[in-house]
Structure formats: structure tokens, C-alpha cells
Design a protein around this motif. Structure first.
Motif, mmCIF file in Angstrom:
data_model
loop_
_atom_site.group_PDB
_atom_site.id
_atom_site.type_symbol
_atom_site.label_atom_id
_atom_site.label_comp_id
_atom_site.label_asym_id
_atom_site.label_seq_id
_atom_site.Cartn_x
_atom_site.Cartn_y
_atom_site.Cartn_z
ATOM 1 N N UNK A 45 0.994 -1.109 -0.078
ATOM 2 C CA UNK A 45 -0.013 -0.036 -0.090
ATOM 3 C C UNK A 45 0.929 1.418 0.136
ATOM 4 N N UNK A 46 0.278 2.169 -0.519
ATOM 5 C CA UNK A 46 1.054 3.522 -0.538
ATOM 6 C C UNK A 46 0.428 4.533 0.194
ATOM 7 N N UNK A 47 0.605 5.019 1.428
ATOM 8 C CA UNK A 47 0.030 5.911 2.269
ATOM 9 C C UNK A 47 -0.053 7.008 1.515
ATOM 10 N N UNK A 48 -1.264 7.977 1.534
ATOM 11 C CA UNK A 48 -1.282 9.130 1.284
ATOM 12 C C UNK A 48 0.095 10.175 1.657
ATOM 13 N N UNK A 49 0.684 11.011 0.772
ATOM 14 C CA UNK A 49 1.630 11.863 1.004
ATOM 15 C C UNK A 49 3.074 11.395 1.169
ATOM 16 N N UNK A 50 3.145 10.029 0.616
ATOM 17 C CA UNK A 50 4.415 9.302 0.477
ATOM 18 C C UNK A 50 5.336 10.117 -0.306
ATOM 19 N N UNK A 51 6.405 10.412 0.005
ATOM 20 C CA UNK A 51 7.502 11.213 -0.440
ATOM 21 C C UNK A 51 8.428 10.223 -1.375
ATOM 22 N N UNK A 52 9.000 9.150 -0.530
ATOM 23 C CA UNK A 52 10.044 8.425 -1.205
ATOM 24 C C UNK A 52 9.424 6.864 -1.051
ATOM 25 N N UNK A 53 9.453 6.241 -2.206
ATOM 26 C CA UNK A 53 9.053 4.847 -2.126
ATOM 27 C C UNK A 53 9.700 3.719 -3.220
ATOM 28 N N UNK A 54 9.773 2.656 -3.357
ATOM 29 C CA UNK A 54 9.960 1.857 -4.535
ATOM 30 C C UNK A 54 11.460 1.730 -4.605
ATOM 31 N N UNK A 55 12.138 0.789 -5.669
ATOM 32 C CA UNK A 55 13.284 0.453 -5.653
ATOM 33 C C UNK A 55 14.275 1.624 -5.823
ATOM 34 N N UNK A 56 13.878 2.828 -6.181
ATOM 35 C CA UNK A 56 14.973 3.789 -6.197
ATOM 36 C C UNK A 56 14.705 4.952 -5.276
ATOM 37 N N UNK A 57 13.739 4.694 -4.451
ATOM 38 C CA UNK A 57 13.623 5.581 -3.169
ATOM 39 C C UNK A 57 13.046 7.237 -3.691
ATOM 40 N N UNK A 58 12.203 7.141 -4.682
ATOM 41 C CA UNK A 58 11.690 8.101 -5.428
ATOM 42 C C UNK A 58 10.135 8.275 -4.990
ATOM 43 N N UNK A 59 9.607 9.583 -5.428
ATOM 44 C CA UNK A 59 8.209 9.838 -5.107
ATOM 45 C C UNK A 59 7.269 9.134 -6.159
ATOM 46 N N UNK A 60 6.332 8.422 -5.628
ATOM 47 C CA UNK A 60 5.599 7.284 -6.438
ATOM 48 C C UNK A 60 4.546 8.448 -7.273
ATOM 49 N N UNK A 61 4.028 7.843 -8.319
ATOM 50 C CA UNK A 61 3.078 8.721 -8.975
ATOM 51 C C UNK A 61 1.760 9.171 -8.098
ATOM 52 N N UNK A 62 1.385 10.407 -8.531
ATOM 53 C CA UNK A 62 0.503 10.961 -7.827
ATOM 54 C C UNK A 62 -0.908 10.460 -7.505
ATOM 55 N N UNK A 63 -1.329 9.362 -8.232
ATOM 56 C CA UNK A 63 -2.552 8.803 -7.952
ATOM 57 C C UNK A 63 -2.211 7.353 -7.612
ATOM 58 N N UNK A 64 -1.041 7.059 -7.399
ATOM 59 C CA UNK A 64 -0.875 5.550 -7.021
ATOM 60 C C UNK A 64 -1.445 5.280 -5.518
ATOM 61 N N UNK A 65 -2.090 4.182 -5.646
ATOM 62 C CA UNK A 65 -2.591 3.802 -4.341
ATOM 63 C C UNK A 65 -1.820 2.332 -3.903
ATOM 64 N N UNK A 66 -1.297 1.527 -4.939
ATOM 65 C CA UNK A 66 -0.595 0.521 -4.430
ATOM 66 C C UNK A 66 0.655 0.238 -5.504
ATOM 67 N N UNK A 67 1.861 -0.490 -5.117
ATOM 68 C CA UNK A 67 2.907 -0.711 -5.504
ATOM 69 C C UNK A 67 2.804 -2.308 -6.029
ATOM 70 N N UNK A 68 2.994 -2.694 -7.265
ATOM 71 C CA UNK A 68 3.228 -4.303 -7.354
ATOM 72 C C UNK A 68 4.321 -4.635 -7.836
#
Length: 742
Positions: A150-173
Motif C-alpha cells: 500500500x502507498x500511504x497518502x503523502x508518501x515522498x519516497x518509495x520503491x526501488x529507487x526511493x523516489x516519489x511515487x506517481x500522484x494517483x498511485x494507491x498500490x505498488x506491485x
């Protein structure tokens, strides 16, 4: 509704300084405060008198009460501890069920589990269990790994490269694969509805789940296991992992399903506990590492780029060190000890053994923060004082209730009015004449507001009544979905009916349209004869305003069809309603003068919506929508392309569609097989037309005409294509058809 901007200058003739004087009165009232209720004042006065009488007795009893403090505190702490353990287990139990269910689903069809078919199921689990940090599958044969976050609202860093996820992203697969000896690590970002909004790839992490302790333990035990406490790198929070093996039909273990559980919700629960002014509660494992703490940030320590778990004795609080020392010495669950010159009580309760972890719920309270029961030798004295106070307060309460009950009920009625709940009169009667006059005035105000609500959008009236703000001129820019409806050949209808009958007839039509708008939280702006203007997104903002507008239009079409069947059976004239929908930025707000205002929307977008209603005449359709509506409404609506149209007053062309059905949601608006085929054939024919394949377009439109003989659209384009076959358009032709009428 967002507040309207104030008018820069007071209109000519408006009462001078009216707003500023009212504002000053509001400021003075707020400065003085709301005050106490009449009942509280009465009770307070008598309670003060009674308190003076019994204060000596109660103070003496309190001074003598010391024998039962420890016992009652122990019971309280035990109850709080049991509640904390129960709450924590309530977070973990559904995780076990979800992990086992995921493993069994993967075992049913390994191929589908490996290709990501279970991702929707996994994201549904994440959506209903907020304590989960992620859920994943791992396969033994090649180490293939599928993980959903799950991608909590307001998440700044996420994913393999620790970057900001897309604006409307709710989940990362995430999918890790080693097919052909090549490592790939693909992260796909999706919305809550499953739409892909981004993707990234990392080939540097080289993650293999098979050597991980959770995987090896699940495979070895062939049952559900819980891992030791660890710090997740994705959110720097502690958590544990539940894992369960995936069994093939022949009993072989082919992989494992697992889920990471963040312990932050346990910390949030501990923070909500009332343990006195200086009490504390936390959970530790067998290594005395913090699993949960009222301040979740204190469970993890950062040393440079490294994160590690914090032990209880590393919190720097002497009372915790003294509590653990007393616990180790006494070897009992409840200990009483001194720290800092004050007496404390400590509780160390273990979690259930079926968890498989040696966790402790630790609670430390200061005895001075609690008041125990009365001691036996002062019970009679306190009872006398308490009885005197209770009897006196009961008599005063009866007296004050007799006086204030009508006022209290009237306050509730006023609060209902503030919420624009105006149903029924205020059925109260008081023995005080002034209160009865107030009730009568309030009933008159309710009737006036009910009448007011018939002329102004109800959401706007509700906002104004609740806020107490004065109505001001002004507007704001906002993107709305605007709808216009009109009755075909209303002039002919009016000639065939008497004026009184026509009024009833058209009123039923307008009421039906308005109900469809209201059901989807829209705002009816105005009635212009037989036409209706409505919009979505104001005064109350709706993210799905375009979809709601489409649903309302389809409901209006179906509702009118049912009324037409009823009217035809009664021998009354029927109506064909045309509808136009457009989504665009407009100005919305209070427009007019200081003496008369209208809450409405203005701008080019409103004009386009009106013109789209007229486009129906040219193409024989019922609901015309713009490309902007479809873009905002999403894939849930079914529409077919009509033409590239420049509405009257515009040179630039825009794609216009006929709205036909709703793909999901309301069953009665679902598309028929014929509608789906009509949409497919229209898209095929129109694509050929735009590509200048005139013969292909004619053939496609002829097939459409055969399928839907009453459709006016095929004949229009067949005639155009035949004309272009004879006289090809110039190279710069892009297919724009310019409307000559509204």
C-alpha cells in the motif's frame, strides 16, 4: 462549499458598515465565550453549597484511604494490559487468515499466481487491513517473487529507487524474476481501481526470498510462522512477518505466502490509553526490544544510514530500568517498586503462547495518579456525605430539569435547523410564556427556510445556516461538470395541451430530472421553461463529479422513458428529452446584486454544455457528452463517437460522443449486448472516416444501419463519404463539422 471571495467595495445603497459591525459583535461574543448552561449554573450553585457541608467528611475519608489503592490499581492495570494484548492480537489474527488464504489460492493455480493474477486479491487485503506493510508470494523453483505494497497518502519516497511515487498511485506491485538466469525487479504503480499509472525497474537489489529466515522457517515447519522483530527499509518502522507454505496437489512445498505487519497501530493504541499523568505502556520481545511504544518514532534508532531496534533500557528513563529490575528480581507479573522517590506499580503480562513469540505487555503507573476506594473504617462517614450530596443534587437536578428541559429540547431543534433538517414542526410546549413564544418563532423560521430551500441549492443553504456567515457576492474558478436538458418540440406539445394540463405535465418532467440530479449529489441551477441546468462539483466538491453527471443523465433518460410509457397508456403526450454534458473550468458563486443574488455557474464551459444539448438534434441522439467528460468520468461509462464538431460560436472542433450506458455500478444502467455492438461498429466506421477510407466507412456505417435501423447517424456519414468519394476534401481537412444552429 468553499467560501466566496468578499466583494471589493460595498454596492451602492447597501447598509454602510453592516458587515464590520456584525463581525465586531461576533468577535466580542467569541471573546466572552459561550458561557454555562442554565441547568449547569443551577446545579453548580447548589453543588457548591452541598460541597461545603460534606467536604470535611470526604477529605477525611480520602486521607484515610490507603489500604485498597494497590489492589484497585492492580485490577485496573490488569484490565488495561489485557485490553492491549487483545487489541494487538486483533491486528495479527486476520493477517494469519489472509496469508493462509493467499497461499491456498496460489496452490490452486500456480501459473496464475506466478503471473500476477492474485494481485487484485492481495491489494484488496491491503485495503482492508491497514496494519499490513505488504503481502507477497515466493516460489521455490526459481525464486520468483511477487509483492504488493500500500502507498500511504503523502508518501515522498518509495520503491526501488526511493523516489516519489506517481500522484494517483494507491498500490505498488513488485515482481522479481530470474528467468533465463537474468535478474529483473519491476515495480508497477496502480490506482485503487487497478489502473497502471507508472512503472520502474531495478536490477541492482538482487533480492532472493529463499535464503530469508521467514521463508526457510515456513518451509521447514510446513505451517504458519511469525518472524522475529525487524525494521522495514520502506518505512523505517518495526514489524514482523507472517508466512505460510504453498503446497502443491501432491503435497510438495512449492513456495510461501507472507505478509509484513507494521506495529505502528499497536503504538497508536498504546498512545490512546489513559494511564494517569505519568503512566506508560509498551510492548517488548524476549530481547527487551521495543515492539510498540506510545511514541512510535522511539522504537527505531538511526545511526547514519543504518536503522536498528531500540531496547527498553535505551529509552533513557530510570523508571523503566527500575521496573525491569524489580520484575527480574520478583519473577512475578505484577511488581510494586520505588523510583525517583515515588511508588510505582509495574505489570508484565505475556502474550498468548499460540502467537509463538515471547512478547510482554509492560505497563508502569504512578500510584499518586490514582484514587483508590474508600477504606472500611471511613465507609460510613463517606456514605453519609455522599448520600447527602446525592439526595440534594437529585432534588436540584429535578428542579433544574423541570425548568430547562424545554430549552434543551429547543436547542436540539435549533441544531437540526443548522443541519437543514426542517422536517415537521417543533412539537414542544413549555410552562414559561417566553419559551412558547420562542418555539412559535422557530416554527415560523423553519417554514421560511423550507421555502427558501426551494429556490436556492440545498447544499448552499445548509452551509450558510450551519456556518452563520453572511451571503456575499463573488465567485471562484472551479472545474465542474455542467448538464443542460431540453424537451424536443416543446412548442408543439404546448399547442396540444391546455395551459393547466401543460403546467402539471412539464412539472412532473422537471421534478423527475431534478430527482435524478439530487440522487447523484448534483445542484439544480435553474429552470428555463422546459429546460434544466445543473452541475456537479459545487457548492460541495466531488472528485467524481463527471461520473455522477453521467449517471444522472442516464437515470434521467430511463426515468423519462418510464414516464412516457405511463403517459402513453393514459393517452397523454410523451416527451423526448435531450441532454448535453461538458466538464470544464467555470466561475461558480453568488452573482447578482446586494438585494438579489443567484448561485450559478458562468463561463465558456457552460455555453459548450448548452450547445452539446443542441447537437443531439443534428445526430438524432439523446445524450451528448464531450471528450472532457469521458476523460474525467473514467472507463466506467460507455459512449460512442459521433463526430468532430465545432458547435455554434466556435471554429475549433472537438470530439462529441453519445453517452449510452454505465459499465459498472447501477444494474439498470448496464449496457445491452446491442449497445456494446453499436459502440464497436460506430468506432470502426468513424475511424475509417477520419482516415479518409471512404468506402470502408460507408460499408461500416451500412452494417451499423442494418443493426440499428432507427439510428440517424449512419445515413449522415454515408452521405458525407459518398460526397467525399466524388469530391475528395483538401489535404488540410481534419473532419470538423461546423454546427450552424444551437
Amino acid at each position: 462549499m468553499n467560501s466566496m471571495p468578499p466583494v471589493p467595495e460595498t454596492p451602492s445603497g447597501a447598509p454602510p458598515n453592516g458587515a464590520s459591525a456584525g463581525d465586531a459583535r461576533d468577535r466580542r461574543r467569541k471573546k466572552r465565550g459561550k458561557g454555562l448552561t442554565l441547568r449547569v449554573n443551577i446545579l453548580g450553585a447548589f453543588a457548591a453549597l452541598l460541597t461545603v457541608t460534606v467536604i470535611t467528611l470526604v477529605a477525611f475519608a480520602y486521607h484515610k484511604n490507603s489500604a485498597s489503592v494497590l489492589e484497585l490499581m492492580g485490577r485496573f492495570v490488569e484490565r488495561v494490559s489485557a485490553s492491549g494484548i487483545s487489541s494487538s492480537m486483533a491486528l495479527l489474527d486476520p493477517v494469519e487468515t489472509s496469508v493462509q488464504a493467499t497461499a491456498r489460492l496460489a496452490a490452486i493455480d500456480e501459473a496464475k499466481a506466478r503471473d500476477g493474477s492474485l494481485f487484485p486479491y492481495m491489494t484488496s487485503i491491503l485495503a482492508t487491513q491497514p496494519q499490513l506493510q505488504s503481502i507477497y508470494l515466493a516460489f521455490d523453483a526459481d525464486g520468483r517473487f511477487l509483492q504488493a505494497f500500500p502507498i500511504p497518502p503523502g508518501t515522498r519516497k518509495f520503491g526501488a529507487h526511493d523516489t516519489q511515487p506517481p500522484e494517483n498511485a494507491r498500490f505498488a506491485l513488485r515482481v522479481v524474476d530470474r528467468k533465463g538466469g537474468k535478474y529483473t525487479d519491476v515495480w508497477t504503480y496502480v490506482t485503487a481501481a487497478g489502473a497502471v499509472v507508472g512503472e520502474e525497474t531495478s536490477n541492482e537489489l538482487n533480492y532472493d526470498p529463499r535464503p530469508r529466515p521467514w521463508y526457510k522457517d515456513a518451509i521447514a515447519t510446513k505451517g504458519l510462522i511469525w518472524s522475529d522483530l525487524l525494521v522495514y527499509t520502506s518505512n523505517r518502522q518495526p514489524g514482523i512477518t507472517a508466512a505460510y507454505p504453498i503446497f502443491a496437489a501432491d503435497g510438495r512445498v512449492i513456495g510461501a505466502a507472507a505478509a509484513n505487519v507494521a506495529t505502528k497501530q499497536m503504538s497508536d493504541f498504546l498512545a490512546s490509553l489513559d494511564l494517569g499523568g505519568s503512566g506508560m505502556a509498551f510492548i517488548v520481545d524476549e530481547k527487551e526490544q521495543l515492539i510498540a511504544h506510545p511514541d512510535a518514532a522511539r522504537t527505531v534508532r538511526q545511526d547514519g544510514l543504518k536503522y536498528s531496534l531500540v531496547k527498553a533500557d535505551q529509552l533513557g528513563e530510570q523508571v523503566i530500568a527500575d521496573a525491569f529490575a524489580a520484575y527480574r528480581s520478583a519473577k512475578t507479573r505484577t511488581v510494586s517498586f520505588d523510583s525517583g522517590g515515588k511508588r510505582h506499580l509495574g505489570s508484565f503480562n505475556p502474550f498468548p503462547t499460540d502467537l509463538g513469540k515471547n512478547w510482554l505487555m509492560v505497563i508502569i503507573v504512578l500510584e499518586d495518579d490514582f484514587v483508590g476506594t474508600l477504606k472500611e473504617n471511613s465507609r460510613d462517614l463517606v456514605a453519609v456525605g455522599f448520600a447527602v450530596m446525592v439526595i440534594g443534587l437529585l432534588l436540584v437536578a429535578l428542579l433544574s430539569s423541570w425548568i430547562t428541559r424545554p430549552l434543551t429540547l429547543l436547542i436540539h431543534e435549533i441544531q437540526k435547523i443548522q443541519k437543514f433538517d426542517l422536517a415537521g414542526p417543533i412539537a414542544l410546549h413549555a410552562i414559561v410564556a417566553e419559551v412558547n413564544e420562542l418555539i412559535h418563532s422557530m416554527n415560523m423560521m423553519k417554514r421560511a427556510l423550507r421555502t427558501f430551500g426551494m429556490f436556492v441549492p440545498r447544499d448552499l443553504v445548509r452551509e450558510l445556516v450551519a456556518s452563520g456567515r453572511a451571503i456575499e457576492l463573488g465567485g471562484q474558478d472551479r472545474t465542474l461538470t455542467v448538464m443542460f436538458t431540453d424537451v424536443a418540440d416543446f412548442t408543439g406539445l404546448s399547442e396540444r395541451m391546455a395551459a393547466g394540463d401543460l403546467l402539471v405535465h412539464i412539472s412532473r418532467h422537471l421534478a423527475a430530472i431534478s430527482e435524478c440530479v439530487a440522487e447523484e449529489d448534483g445542484t439544480v441551477d435553474k429552470y428555463v421553461g422546459d429546460a434544466v441546468m445543473a452541475f456537479w462539483g459545487a457548492p460541495v466538491w466531488r472528485d467524481d463529479h463527471a461520473l455522477r453527471g453521467c449517471i444522472a443523465a442516464l437515470k434521467a433518460r430511463e426515468t423519462q422513458a418510464r414516464m412516457n410509457a405511463e403517459w402513453a397508456a393514459q393517452g397523454l403526450p410523451t416527451m423526448f428529452v435531450r441532454i448535453g454534458l461538458h466538464t470544464a473550468p467555470v466561475i461558480v458563486g453568488n452573482i447578482g446584486s446586494a438585494w438579489r443574488m443567484s448561485y450559478t455557474a458562468m463561463g465558456d464551459g457552460v455555453n459548450v454544455a448548452s450547445r452539446l444539448e443542441g447537437v443531439n438534434k443534428a445526430y438524432g441522439t439523446q445524450i451528448c457528452v464531450s471528450q472532457a467528460v469521458l476523460d474525467a468520468a473514467g472507463p466506467g461509462v460507455l459512449a460512442r463517437p459521433l463526430d468532430l464538431v465545432a458547435v455554434k460560436g466556435r471554429k475549433a472542433g472537438a470530439l462529441v460522443y453519445e453517452l449510452m450506458a454505465l459499465r459498472d455500478g447501477v444494474p439498470e444502467l448496464a449496457p445491452t449486448a446491442e449497445q456494446l455492438e453499436i459502440c464497436r461498429m460506430t468506432e470502426e466506421a468513424f475511424t475509417a472516416y477520419q482516415d479518409r477510407r471512404w468506402s470502408d466507412s460507408i460499408a461500416a456505417y451500412e452494417r451499423l444501419a442494418a443493426l440499428a435501423p432507427s439510428d440517424k447517424l449512419p445515413a449522415i456519414f454515408i452521405e458525407r463519404c459518398r460526397h467525399f468519394l466524388a469530391e475528395p476534401p483538401p489535404p488540410e481537412w481534419i473532419g470538423v463539422y461546423e454546427m450552424k444552429t444551437k
